[in-house]
Scaffold this active site. Structure first.
Site, short mmCIF file in Angstrom:
data_model
loop_
_atom_site.label_atom_id
_atom_site.label_comp_id
_atom_site.label_asym_id
_atom_site.label_seq_id
_atom_site.Cartn_x
_atom_site.Cartn_y
_atom_site.Cartn_z
N SER A 9 45.05 47.62 50.07
CA SER A 9 43.79 47.55 50.81
C SER A 9 43.14 46.22 50.49
O SER A 9 43.45 45.57 49.49
CB SER A 9 42.87 48.71 50.43
OG SER A 9 42.66 48.76 49.03
N GLU A 11 39.36 43.81 50.59
CA GLU A 11 37.90 43.86 50.59
C GLU A 11 37.31 42.61 51.23
O GLU A 11 37.74 41.49 50.96
CB GLU A 11 37.38 43.99 49.16
CG GLU A 11 35.85 44.07 49.08
CD GLU A 11 35.40 44.40 47.68
OE1 GLU A 11 35.72 45.52 47.20
OE2 GLU A 11 34.74 43.54 47.06
N ASP A 102 23.70 47.17 42.14
CA ASP A 102 22.88 46.33 41.25
C ASP A 102 21.48 46.19 41.81
O ASP A 102 21.27 46.22 43.03
CB ASP A 102 23.49 44.94 41.12
CG ASP A 102 24.89 44.98 40.52
OD1 ASP A 102 25.08 45.76 39.57
OD2 ASP A 102 25.76 44.25 41.02
N PHE A 210 31.63 34.81 38.36
CA PHE A 210 31.83 36.21 38.72
C PHE A 210 32.09 37.05 37.46
O PHE A 210 31.57 38.15 37.31
CB PHE A 210 33.01 36.38 39.67
CG PHE A 210 32.79 35.84 41.06
CD1 PHE A 210 31.52 35.72 41.58
CD2 PHE A 210 33.87 35.46 41.84
CE1 PHE A 210 31.31 35.23 42.86
CE2 PHE A 210 33.67 34.97 43.12
CZ PHE A 210 32.40 34.85 43.64
N HIS A 260 44.32 47.03 45.40
CA HIS A 260 43.14 46.68 46.19
C HIS A 260 42.83 45.21 45.91
O HIS A 260 42.61 44.82 44.77
CB HIS A 260 41.94 47.55 45.79
CG HIS A 260 40.70 47.26 46.59
ND1 HIS A 260 40.55 47.66 47.90
CD2 HIS A 260 39.55 46.61 46.26
CE1 HIS A 260 39.36 47.28 48.34
NE2 HIS A 260 38.74 46.63 47.37
#
Length: 283
Positions: A9, A11, A102, A210, A260
């Site tokens: 998958s 994102e 968040d 990140f 993913h």
């Protein structure tokens, strides 16, 4: 290199402009050729991308490959989430990535009817039963806000017991962290599939930023090599490709349920990893 067929998958995050959407659709076409299980679409802190996320989910889903919206509970009310979930159910969306989310940095007053992701999972199960497959987040290297690893595992188990169907991990570069996390989950009777989240390495500065934000660890040897290549973008990308390919190869030997990929709206790095792995979707 290995030859494998596994569920995969991808994102995306919702672009802010029409030009950005057009560029994303070009990336979508290239990744769609791998016939992924789904494309997931992120949801900004405090629901700041709510409308853009919803529109992108509906647009991609209409193209034939399932789209899976992220949904966070911080900054949303029961009413607003139910309206959004009604839309998704009525348009045939079958999966939801269910998150706490968040707090947005520039919003002081946000809705506070939910506090944790397990509460959102419970809410969706209470109102929609098994209409959705609910995918939650997992943290092999421990959530940055958790007191310790055991506390984090207890919180993860709460989400599973509330009705989570599967989990996607935060990205990591140490396969031992994933293996240990899965083993500890199994010892707790947690049997849902836990998909490793894969982040391609293409830019040292962005990756470091990140990682600081989400608590992901960049192993020291990788960090030092990335610093070696900070003025050689092509060498850095080649090194990053080798690192992530080898990580994925190791994960395959552990019997993972699938991959993913965090694409950051770019297809090339992910496609190169898939090519190295000779990986095709099992869907």
């Amino acid at each position: 290199m290995v030859s494998n067929q596994l569920p995969i998958s991808f994102e995306f995050f919702p672009p802010k402009t029409e030009e950005g959407i057009a560029k994303l659709m070009a990336q979508y076409k290239l990744l769609a050729a791998y016939n992924p299980e789904y494309f997931s679409i992120t949801y900004g802190a405090g629901g700041t991308t709510r409308d853009r996320t919803k529109q992108l989910v509906l647009d991609i889903n209409a193209k034939g490959i399932p789209a899976v919206p992220h949904l966070s509970c911080i900054g949303d009310t029961h009413h607003s989430l139910k309206a959004l979930l009604d839309t998704y159910k009525n348009t045939g969306i079958g999966n939801i990535v269910t998150l706490r989310g968040d707090l947005p940095k520039d919003v002081a007053d946000v809705a506070n009817e939910f506090h944790y992701a397990n509460e959102l999972v419970t809410f969706i199960r209470q109102h929609y039963g098994d209409s959705f497959k609910l995918i939650v987040a997992a943290y092999p290297e421990v959530h940055p806000e958790a007191k310790n690893a055991q506390h984090d595992l207890i919180n993860f188990k709460r989400k599973v017991e509330a009705g989570a169907s599967a989990a996607i991990t935060q990205y990591f570069y140490n396969s031992d962290a994933y293996e240990d996390f899965v083993n500890r989950c199994q010892q707790q009777g947690i049997t849902i599939p836990i998909y490793p989240g894969i982040m391609p390495i293409t830019n040292h500065e962005k990756l470091a930023r990140f990682s600081r934000m989400c608590g992901a660890e960049i192993p020291q040897w990788i960090e030092k090599r990335l610093l070696d290549y900070q003025d050689e973008p092509s060498s850095l990308k080649a090194f990053g490709l080798d690192v992530v390919t080898q990580l994925c190869e190791k994960l395959i030997t552990l019997g993972i349920p699938g991959f993913h990929f965090y694409t950051l709206n770019q297809s090339t790095p992910t496609l190169k990893i898939l090519e190295n792995l000779r990986l095709t979707s099992a869907v």
